[in-house]
Design an enzyme around this catalytic site. Structure first.
Site, PDB file in Angstrom:
ATOM      1  N   LYS A   8       0.823  -1.027   0.142  1.00  0.00           N
ATOM      2  CA  LYS A   8       0.106   0.005  -0.157  1.00  0.00           C
ATOM      3  C   LYS A   8       1.028   1.124   0.117  1.00  0.00           C
ATOM      4  CE  LYS A   8       0.457   1.574   4.540  1.00  0.00           C
ATOM      5  NZ  LYS A   8       0.616   1.951   4.607  1.00  0.00           N
ATOM      6  N   PRO A  93      10.159  -4.949   0.505  1.00  0.00           N
ATOM      7  CA  PRO A  93      10.789  -4.428   2.044  1.00  0.00           C
ATOM      8  C   PRO A  93      10.401  -4.028   3.346  1.00  0.00           C
ATOM      9  CG  PRO A  93      10.183  -2.709   0.442  1.00  0.00           C
ATOM     10  CD  PRO A  93       9.459  -3.802   0.312  1.00  0.00           C
ATOM     11  N   GLY A  95      10.453  -1.588   7.369  1.00  0.00           N
ATOM     12  CA  GLY A  95      10.862  -0.516   7.489  1.00  0.00           C
ATOM     13  C   GLY A  95      10.506   0.283   6.393  1.00  0.00           C
ATOM     14  N   GLY A 101       3.537  -6.517   5.344  1.00  0.00           N
ATOM     15  CA  GLY A 101       3.991  -8.016   7.018  1.00  0.00           C
ATOM     16  C   GLY A 101       2.408  -7.582   7.256  1.00  0.00           C
ATOM     17  N   SER A 102       1.526  -6.229   7.411  1.00  0.00           N
ATOM     18  CA  SER A 102      -0.037  -6.414   7.743  1.00  0.00           C
ATOM     19  C   SER A 102      -0.706  -6.879   6.123  1.00  0.00           C
ATOM     20  CB  SER A 102      -0.012  -4.964   7.548  1.00  0.00           C
ATOM     21  OG  SER A 102       0.266  -4.578   8.554  1.00  0.00           O
ATOM     22  N   ALA A 103       0.056  -6.843   5.346  1.00  0.00           N
ATOM     23  CA  ALA A 103      -0.419  -6.992   3.613  1.00  0.00           C
ATOM     24  C   ALA A 103      -0.511  -9.040   3.654  1.00  0.00           C
ATOM     25  CB  ALA A 103       0.156  -7.281   2.759  1.00  0.00           C
ATOM     26  N   ASP A 135      -2.614  -0.806  10.710  1.00  0.00           N
ATOM     27  CA  ASP A 135      -3.332  -1.074   8.818  1.00  0.00           C
ATOM     28  C   ASP A 135      -3.968  -2.860   7.839  1.00  0.00           C
ATOM     29  OD1 ASP A 135      -0.669  -2.137   9.419  1.00  0.00           O
ATOM     30  OD2 ASP A 135      -0.121  -1.000   7.652  1.00  0.00           O
TER      31      ASP A 135
END
Length: 263
Positions: A8, A93, A95, A101-103, A135
């Site tokens: 995103k 990537p 940071g 990670g949320s995805a 998120d």
């Protein structure tokens, strides 16, 4: 089941106030971006396990990965959910403010909903996702959404970028390594600011012609992050020099996006 996740960008990000729970109230527009997506493979198995493939190596405990946490979250409410084998091929990537990670967590919830035949609708999946990260809920929908609260309160936003191309870049430092900005670092330098009377809201600003967004649609993190990482404003300037209609840092950084008119 094999899923290709999205990432995103945040088009505008206002940090309005610190909340009693330690989080901050935000105002942002989440837009899906299909570069840097991960590959998530989930199959029923005799025991819970995960394999993570990442070019830079894995510097966290795989059994604490958000995909595993997503399984545990649903398993607590749906004991019939089978154990699964997970293979996660990481391309997003760390940071960079792209929510990789949320995805993964949200797509994992979607996969488990199907594998376990749980019958959860998007609203229910988003509620679970919000418990995993601020998120995460956005990735249940993966379409332009205004985010408020700590990012988990979502409202569909009608914006047509079909005539545009979105390019995302990760700035490199002097040694050629990708610049990374931790969420902790970004929030340490932020000064929350409320909207003042007469100031347009983010949604109102986004309804202006795209060429008017520069200076109007603002990411509040840029004020503190960019001075510490000059590679970020340099990339923003480069996108403008290449003809971007609008360019900015995404989220808490370090990624930069540019919106260009399609040829």
């Amino acid at each position: 089941m094999i899923l290709r996740t999205c990432t995103k960008i945040n088009v505008g990000l206002r940090v309005l106030r610190r909340r009693p729970d330690g989080y901050h109230d935000l105002d942002t527009l989440f837009v899906p971006y299909y570069g840097y997506g991960d590959i998530l493979e989930v199959e029923p198995a005799d025991s819970l396990g995960i394999s993570i493939e990442r070019a830079e190596g894995v510097d966290w405990d795989p059994m604490q990965d958000l995909t595993i946490r997503a399984w545990r979250l649903l398993k607590a409410d749906f004991p019939q959910l089978p154990e699964v084998s997970i293979r996660l091929e990481k391309h997003a990537p760390v940071g960079a403010g792209l929510g990789g990670g949320s995805a993964d967590a949200a797509y994992m919830l979607r996969a488990l909903n199907s594998i376990g035949d749980l019958g959860l609708d998007d609203a229910a999946l988003a509620a679970y996702a919000a418990r995993l990260g601020s998120d995460c809920a956005f990735f249940v929908y993966s379409r332009p959404m205004l985010g408020s609260g700590r990012g988990e309160v979502l409202e569909a936003f009608d914006i047509d970028l079909s005539a545009c191309e979105i390019r995302v870049g990760i700035p490199l430092d002097g040694s050629g390594k990708p610049v990374a900005v931790s969420t902790r670092e970004a929030y340490a330098g932020i000064t929350p600011r409320e909207y003042v009377p007469g100031e347009p809201s983010l949604a109102e600003s986004l309804r202006r012609p795209l060429r008017e967004w520069k200076g109007l649609v603002v990411n509040d993190f840029e004020a503190s992050v960019c001075p510490r990482h000059p590679e970020i404003p340099e990339l923003i300037a480069r996108f403008y020099s290449e003809g971007a209609l609008y360019a900015a840092m995404s989220g808490s950084g370090s990624s930069v996006f540019g919106i260009f008119a399609k040829d």
